[in-house]
Write an enzyme that holds these catalytic residues in place. Structure first.
Site, short mmCIF file in Angstrom:
data_model
loop_
_atom_site.label_atom_id
_atom_site.label_comp_id
_atom_site.label_asym_id
_atom_site.label_seq_id
_atom_site.Cartn_x
_atom_site.Cartn_y
_atom_site.Cartn_z
N ARG A 1 1.02 -1.09 -0.02
CA ARG A 1 -0.08 -0.04 -0.12
C ARG A 1 0.86 1.14 0.14
O ARG A 1 0.49 2.35 -0.48
CB ARG A 1 -1.04 0.06 1.25
CG ARG A 1 -2.05 -1.07 0.69
CD ARG A 1 -3.11 -1.44 2.09
NE ARG A 1 -2.23 -2.09 3.13
CZ ARG A 1 -2.18 -3.15 3.36
NH1 ARG A 1 -2.38 -4.01 2.47
NH2 ARG A 1 -1.47 -3.61 4.21
N GLU B 1 3.67 -7.45 14.33
CA GLU B 1 3.10 -7.64 15.56
C GLU B 1 2.75 -9.07 15.41
O GLU B 1 2.15 -9.67 16.46
CB GLU B 1 1.85 -6.84 15.57
CG GLU B 1 0.50 -6.76 14.71
CD GLU B 1 0.69 -5.90 13.54
OE1 GLU B 1 -0.43 -5.62 13.11
OE2 GLU B 1 1.66 -5.50 13.25
#
Length: 175
Positions: A61, A98
């Site tokens: 992105r 994460e």
């Protein structure tokens, strides 16, 4: 700049890509032509008076935002890709996410020593991807102007890690 405007174009997807993750999806923002234009204009306004030789966009992105912003600023664009996607000689940097681990890479001739670059991605989570991109650009001798993203997820600690590393960061939204 209207944070509520941008926030109204962000979709939250629970438990993706794994349970417990709240994925902040910017694709509705990209899909809406007027919103996408406003997004690029907001970043372009911030960096209009900066001397930027290239915008570094992080796969995937960050490519969309970064390429449009580079065009708007009249500078070059440097793609930082996931490992194994670039055809020329590359440098690689690994980092923790994460929810896992990954590596990114860049062509060894992507930035020249002393060039001023802006690094951009869709969001700051743990900060690992942005810090890896910073390490790649630093190894090439580039000077980092700032790291930028649409969304900051401060509770995941990424923006704090960037600050600890002395890297200025800018985001439009905080969740």
């Amino acid at each position: 700049m209207n944070d509520a405007f941008f926030a109204s174009h962000i979709r939250t997807i629970a438990d993706w890509p794994q349970p417990g993750v709240q994925f902040r999806d910017i694709t509705p923002l990209l899909r809406d032509g007027a919103a996408f234009r406003r997004l690029i204009d907001a970043f372009a306004e911030r960096y209009a008076d900066s001397h930027i030789d290239a915008v570094v966009g992080i796969d995937a992105r960050g490519f969309i935002i970064g390429a449009a912003l580079a065009y708007r600023l009249g500078c070059g664009f440097i793609p930082v890709r996931k490992a194994g996607k670039l055809p020329f000689t590359t440098m690689q940097e690994s980092y923790a996410l994460e929810y896992g681990e990954a590596s990114i890479e860049v062509h060894t001739d992507a930035a020249l020593p002393g060039e001023h670059v802006l690094i951009i991605d869709d969001l700051i989570a743990t900060g690992g991807t942005l810090l890896a991109a910073v390490n790649l650009m630093t190894r090439l001798g580039a000077r980092i102007i700032e790291a930028a993203a649409v969304v900051d997820l401060p509770e995941l600690g990424g923006s704090a890690r960037l600050a600890e590393a002395g890297l200025p960061a800018f985001t439009l939204l905080h969740y």
